[in-house]
Design an enzyme around this catalytic site. Structure first.
Site, short mmCIF file in Angstrom:
data_model
loop_
_atom_site.label_atom_id
_atom_site.label_comp_id
_atom_site.label_asym_id
_atom_site.label_seq_id
_atom_site.Cartn_x
_atom_site.Cartn_y
_atom_site.Cartn_z
CG HIS A 1 -6.58 8.61 -3.56
ND1 HIS A 1 -5.24 8.90 -3.49
CD2 HIS A 1 -7.03 8.60 -2.29
CE1 HIS A 1 -4.89 9.03 -2.24
NE2 HIS A 1 -5.97 8.86 -1.48
CG HIS B 1 -5.14 12.05 -6.76
ND1 HIS B 1 -5.29 11.23 -7.85
CD2 HIS B 1 -4.52 11.29 -5.82
CE1 HIS B 1 -4.79 10.03 -7.58
NE2 HIS B 1 -4.31 10.04 -6.35
CG HIS C 1 -3.28 7.23 0.07
ND1 HIS C 1 -4.55 6.70 0.10
CD2 HIS C 1 -2.70 6.72 -1.04
CE1 HIS C 1 -4.72 5.91 -0.94
NE2 HIS C 1 -3.62 5.88 -1.64
CG HIS D 1 2.14 4.97 -2.73
ND1 HIS D 1 1.81 4.05 -3.67
CD2 HIS D 1 1.35 6.05 -2.97
CE1 HIS D 1 0.86 4.54 -4.47
NE2 HIS D 1 0.55 5.75 -4.06
N1 NFK Z 1 -2.69 4.22 -3.99
C1 NFK Z 1 -3.64 4.75 -4.95
C2 NFK Z 1 -5.05 4.60 -4.53
C3 NFK Z 1 -5.43 3.35 -3.87
O1 NFK Z 1 -4.63 2.50 -3.58
C4 NFK Z 1 -6.85 3.20 -3.62
C5 NFK Z 1 -7.72 4.22 -3.92
C6 NFK Z 1 -9.06 4.10 -3.65
C7 NFK Z 1 -9.56 2.93 -3.14
C8 NFK Z 1 -8.71 1.87 -2.83
C9 NFK Z 1 -7.34 2.02 -3.08
N2 NFK Z 1 -6.43 1.05 -2.80
C10 NFK Z 1 -6.59 -0.11 -2.14
O2 NFK Z 1 -7.37 -0.96 -2.24
C11 NFK Z 1 -3.41 6.21 -5.13
O3 NFK Z 1 -2.48 6.71 -4.56
O4 NFK Z 1 -4.19 6.88 -5.76
ZN ZN Z 2 -0.76 7.07 -4.86
ZN ZN Z 3 -3.63 8.75 -4.94
#
Ligand code: NFK
Ligand code: ZN
Ligand code: ZN
Length: 208
Positions: free
Chosen positions: A48, A52, A58, A159
C-alpha cells in the site's frame, strides 16, 4: 505515441507510508564488486505504498487476490474530475457531473498536497456513493489520496461498499497538474499471486 503523463508517486526510501507500516527500501544486495558483473537490487515495501491498487483480500479474508483481478480494467478510457478539497465525497460533490457510461473515474481532490509526509486527515468516500457510481457504470475509482475511508476507520465501509458494487480501488495518484477531462489510463498491478494490493505505474494521455 507520446504525451503520456506519469501520475505515479516516485518510490524512494523516504516515501511516506501508512503509520506503522513497513518503510520502503531499495538496496543493491549483490553489487558489482561482489558479483563481478552486475548490480542486483532488492526491494522491501508494503503493497500500500505510493500509487497502488487494493485487492479485496486487503479488507476481506476471503476476498480476491491481485492475480484474480481482471487486468483489463486498469487499461482504458478514464474520466478525470476535480472536486476541490472536499470534506468528504458524496452525491452532492458529484452534482452536475455526467458520469453515465464512465467505467474508470479518477478524482482529483488536491487534499494531499505535501507528498513528503503522510496526511493527518483526508476526505473520504461516502459509502452510499458506491451504489450511485456502479449505476453509472463505474468499475474503477482512482483518487489522489492514500485511502477511500477516513484514516482512523476500522470498519472500512467505503472499501467494502465499493467492492460490494464491483468497483475497484486505485489510491495515491498524483493529479495536481491534471485538468479534468477524458484520458486513456494505464495502471497495471504486478501479477502477485498472494497480493492484497500492488504498486502500479499509473500514466494517462489526453483523448483527442
Ligand atoms: N486501507 C488503506 C491501508 C490501510 O488501511 C493500512 C495500510 C498499512 C498498514 C495498516 C493499514 N490499516 C490499518 O491499520 C489502503 O487501502 O491503502
Ligand atoms: Zn484502500
Ligand atoms: Zn491501499
Amino acid at each position: 505515441m507520446e504525451n503520456w503523463i506519469d501520475i505515479s508517486q516516485v518510490l524512494h526510501d523516504k516515501i511516506p507510508v501508512w503509520p506503522g507500516d513497513t518503510p520502503f527500501e531499495y538496496q543493491v544486495s549483490w553489487g558489482m564488486e561482489k558479483s563481478g558483473s552486475v548490480n542486483v537490487g532488492q526491494v522491501t515495501m508494503s503493497t500500500h505504498t505510493g500509487t497502488h491498487i487494493d485487492a479485496p483480500f486487503h479488507f476481506e479474508s476471503d476476498g480476491k487476490k491481485v492475480i484474480d483481478l481482471d487486468f483489463q480494467l486498469y487499461i482504458g478510457v478514464a474520466l478525470v474530475i476535480h472536486v476541490d478539497k472536499p470534506a468528504s465525497i458524496g452525491l452532492k460533490e458529484l452534482e452536475g457531473i455526467n458520469l453515465s457510461g464512465v467505467k474508470r473515474l479518477l478524482i482529483r481532490t488536491d487534499a494531499w498536497q505535501d507528498k513528503t509526509a503522510f496526511p493527518e486527515s483526508i476526505p473520504h468516500i461516502e459509502p452510499e456513493l458506491a451504489a450511485y457510481l456502479s449505476e453509472q457504470g463505474v468499475q474503477l475509482l482512482g483518487l489522489d489520496l492514500p485511502s477511500v475511508d477516513p484514516l482512523d476507520s476500522k470498519e472500512l465501509n467505503a472499501h467494502h461498499e465499493l467492492n460490494n458494487h464491483g468497483i475497484h480501488i486505485l489510491e495515491g495518484l498524483v493529479l495536481n497538474q491534471i485538468e479534468p477531462g477524458d484520458y486513456e489510463l494505464a495502471a497495471l498491478p504486478l501479477p502477485l499471486e498472494q497480493g492484497d494490493g500492488s504498486p502500479v505505474r499509473a500514466v494517462i494521455r489526453k483523448m483527442k
